[in-house]
Design an enzyme around this catalytic site. Structure first.
Site, PDB file in Angstrom:
ATOM      1  N   HIS A  18      -7.966   8.250   3.828  1.00 27.22           N
ATOM      2  CA  HIS A  18      -7.277   9.536   3.983  1.00 27.22           C
ATOM      3  C   HIS A  18      -8.286  10.665   3.897  1.00 27.22           C
ATOM      4  O   HIS A  18      -9.314  10.551   3.241  1.00 27.22           O
ATOM      5  CB  HIS A  18      -6.165   9.713   2.944  1.00 27.22           C
ATOM      6  CG  HIS A  18      -6.585   9.499   1.521  1.00 27.22           C
ATOM      7  ND1 HIS A  18      -6.770   8.246   0.981  1.00 27.22           N
ATOM      8  CD2 HIS A  18      -6.869  10.370   0.529  1.00 27.22           C
ATOM      9  CE1 HIS A  18      -7.124   8.354  -0.294  1.00 27.22           C
ATOM     10  NE2 HIS A  18      -7.207   9.637  -0.592  1.00 27.22           N
TER      11      HIS A  18
ATOM     12  N   CYS B 116       0.842  -1.197   0.000  1.00 24.90           N
ATOM     13  CA  CYS B 116       0.000   0.000   0.000  1.00 24.90           C
ATOM     14  C   CYS B 116       0.882   1.254   0.000  1.00 24.90           C
ATOM     15  O   CYS B 116       1.782   1.405   0.831  1.00 24.90           O
ATOM     16  CB  CYS B 116      -0.906  -0.018   1.236  1.00 24.90           C
ATOM     17  SG  CYS B 116      -1.753   1.534   1.524  1.00 24.90           S
TER      18      CYS B 116
ATOM     19  N   HIS C 111      -3.753   0.420   8.518  1.00 26.65           N
ATOM     20  CA  HIS C 111      -4.295   0.309   7.164  1.00 26.65           C
ATOM     21  C   HIS C 111      -5.784  -0.002   7.202  1.00 26.65           C
ATOM     22  O   HIS C 111      -6.204  -1.049   7.704  1.00 26.65           O
ATOM     23  CB  HIS C 111      -3.597  -0.774   6.338  1.00 26.65           C
ATOM     24  CG  HIS C 111      -4.201  -0.882   4.964  1.00 26.65           C
ATOM     25  ND1 HIS C 111      -3.804  -0.075   3.916  1.00 26.65           N
ATOM     26  CD2 HIS C 111      -5.232  -1.640   4.494  1.00 26.65           C
ATOM     27  CE1 HIS C 111      -4.559  -0.351   2.849  1.00 26.65           C
ATOM     28  NE2 HIS C 111      -5.430  -1.307   3.176  1.00 26.65           N
TER      29      HIS C 111
ATOM     30  N   HIS D 224      -8.443  14.607   2.849  1.00 24.40           N
ATOM     31  CA  HIS D 224      -7.795  15.759   2.233  1.00 24.40           C
ATOM     32  C   HIS D 224      -8.168  17.004   3.038  1.00 24.40           C
ATOM     33  O   HIS D 224      -9.358  17.216   3.335  1.00 24.40           O
ATOM     34  CB  HIS D 224      -8.314  15.979   0.809  1.00 24.40           C
ATOM     35  CG  HIS D 224      -8.054  14.867  -0.164  1.00 24.40           C
ATOM     36  ND1 HIS D 224      -7.089  14.945  -1.149  1.00 24.40           N
ATOM     37  CD2 HIS D 224      -8.650  13.653  -0.331  1.00 24.40           C
ATOM     38  CE1 HIS D 224      -7.099  13.843  -1.873  1.00 24.40           C
ATOM     39  NE2 HIS D 224      -8.047  13.029  -1.402  1.00 24.40           N
TER      40      HIS D 224
ATOM     41  N   ASP E 184       0.104  16.755  -0.177  1.00 23.41           N
ATOM     42  CA  ASP E 184      -0.268  16.047  -1.406  1.00 23.41           C
ATOM     43  C   ASP E 184       0.746  16.373  -2.495  1.00 23.41           C
ATOM     44  O   ASP E 184       1.158  17.523  -2.667  1.00 23.41           O
ATOM     45  CB  ASP E 184      -1.685  16.449  -1.829  1.00 23.41           C
ATOM     46  CG  ASP E 184      -2.280  15.488  -2.831  1.00 23.41           C
ATOM     47  OD1 ASP E 184      -3.247  14.781  -2.482  1.00 23.41           O
ATOM     48  OD2 ASP E 184      -1.780  15.432  -3.989  1.00 23.41           O
TER      49      ASP E 184
HETATM   50  P1  AMP Z   1      -7.782  10.100  -3.676  1.00 26.02           P
HETATM   51  O1  AMP Z   1      -7.898  10.319  -5.157  1.00 26.02           O
HETATM   52  O2  AMP Z   1      -8.851  10.738  -2.864  1.00 26.02           O
HETATM   53  O3  AMP Z   1      -7.567   8.636  -3.358  1.00 26.02           O
HETATM   54  O4  AMP Z   1      -6.462  10.894  -3.239  1.00 26.02           O
HETATM   55  C1  AMP Z   1      -5.186  10.378  -3.384  1.00 26.02           C
HETATM   56  C2  AMP Z   1      -4.237  11.550  -3.322  1.00 26.02           C
HETATM   57  O5  AMP Z   1      -2.936  11.063  -3.097  1.00 26.02           O
HETATM   58  C3  AMP Z   1      -4.176  12.376  -4.611  1.00 26.02           C
HETATM   59  O6  AMP Z   1      -4.566  13.728  -4.321  1.00 26.02           O
HETATM   60  C4  AMP Z   1      -2.712  12.289  -5.025  1.00 26.02           C
HETATM   61  O7  AMP Z   1      -2.206  13.481  -5.558  1.00 26.02           O
HETATM   62  C5  AMP Z   1      -2.033  11.919  -3.731  1.00 26.02           C
HETATM   63  N1  AMP Z   1      -0.789  11.194  -3.850  1.00 26.02           N
HETATM   64  C6  AMP Z   1      -0.526  10.113  -4.635  1.00 26.02           C
HETATM   65  N2  AMP Z   1       0.737   9.697  -4.456  1.00 26.02           N
HETATM   66  C7  AMP Z   1       1.291  10.525  -3.527  1.00 26.02           C
HETATM   67  C8  AMP Z   1       2.586  10.623  -2.924  1.00 26.02           C
HETATM   68  N3  AMP Z   1       3.568   9.767  -3.219  1.00 26.02           N
HETATM   69  N4  AMP Z   1       2.801  11.615  -2.037  1.00 26.02           N
HETATM   70  C9  AMP Z   1       1.814  12.492  -1.719  1.00 26.02           C
HETATM   71  N5  AMP Z   1       0.580  12.451  -2.254  1.00 26.02           N
HETATM   72  C10 AMP Z   1       0.321  11.487  -3.149  1.00 26.02           C
HETATM   73 ZN    ZN Z   2      -2.256   1.226   3.704  1.00 24.37          ZN
END
Ligand code: AMP
Ligand code: ZN
Length: 113
Positions: free
Chosen positions: A99, A4, A46, A101, A30
């Protein structure tokens, strides 16, 4: 969860810009920010999404929202902020680890989606 993405970030196996951490929660910026402040708050445990929160203790779940509040203060979001948790394909959830935001630092659109 070995594979993950956010578990790997919590474990420090993938770099992130940490903004907050305690024993239950990790928060980081992000990688593709949608607002001047865009922070992701994740439980260290998780859990795939809000659909899975019955696997969490109330204390661990509450810790996520308490962290949101702490981070909003830390990031000086006195003008307000938006908290979003995408759950499942219709919401376009792309990372299957719960998560929240935090979006702030600009006026948000007055419609949700
Ligand atoms: P969601 O689409 O709600 O699942 O949000 C996932 C978020 O994770 C998106 O806004 C991505 O930009 C962010 N994301 C993906 N990979 C990473 C990373 N390595 N570091 C920080 N944010 C990430
Ligand atoms: Zn996880």
């Amino acid at each position: 969860m070995d594979n993950c993405l956010f578990c790997k970030i919590v474990r420090g196996e993938i770099p992130s810009t940490k903004v907050y951490e305690n024993d239950k929660v990790y928060a980081f910026r992000d990688i593709n920010p949608q607002a001047p402040t865009h922070v992701l708050v994740v439980p260290k445990q998780h859990v795939p999404s809000i659909d899975g929160i019955n696997e969490m203790t109330d204390s661990d779940l509450a810790a996520c929202l308490r962290a949101v509040r702490e981070i909003a203060a830390q990031e000086n979001l006195a003008g307000g902020y938006r908290v979003i948790s995408n759950c499942g394909p219709d919401a376009c959830q792309s990372v299957p680890h719960l998560h929240f935001h935090i979006l702030g630092g600009r006026k948000m659109a007055d419609q949700m989606a």
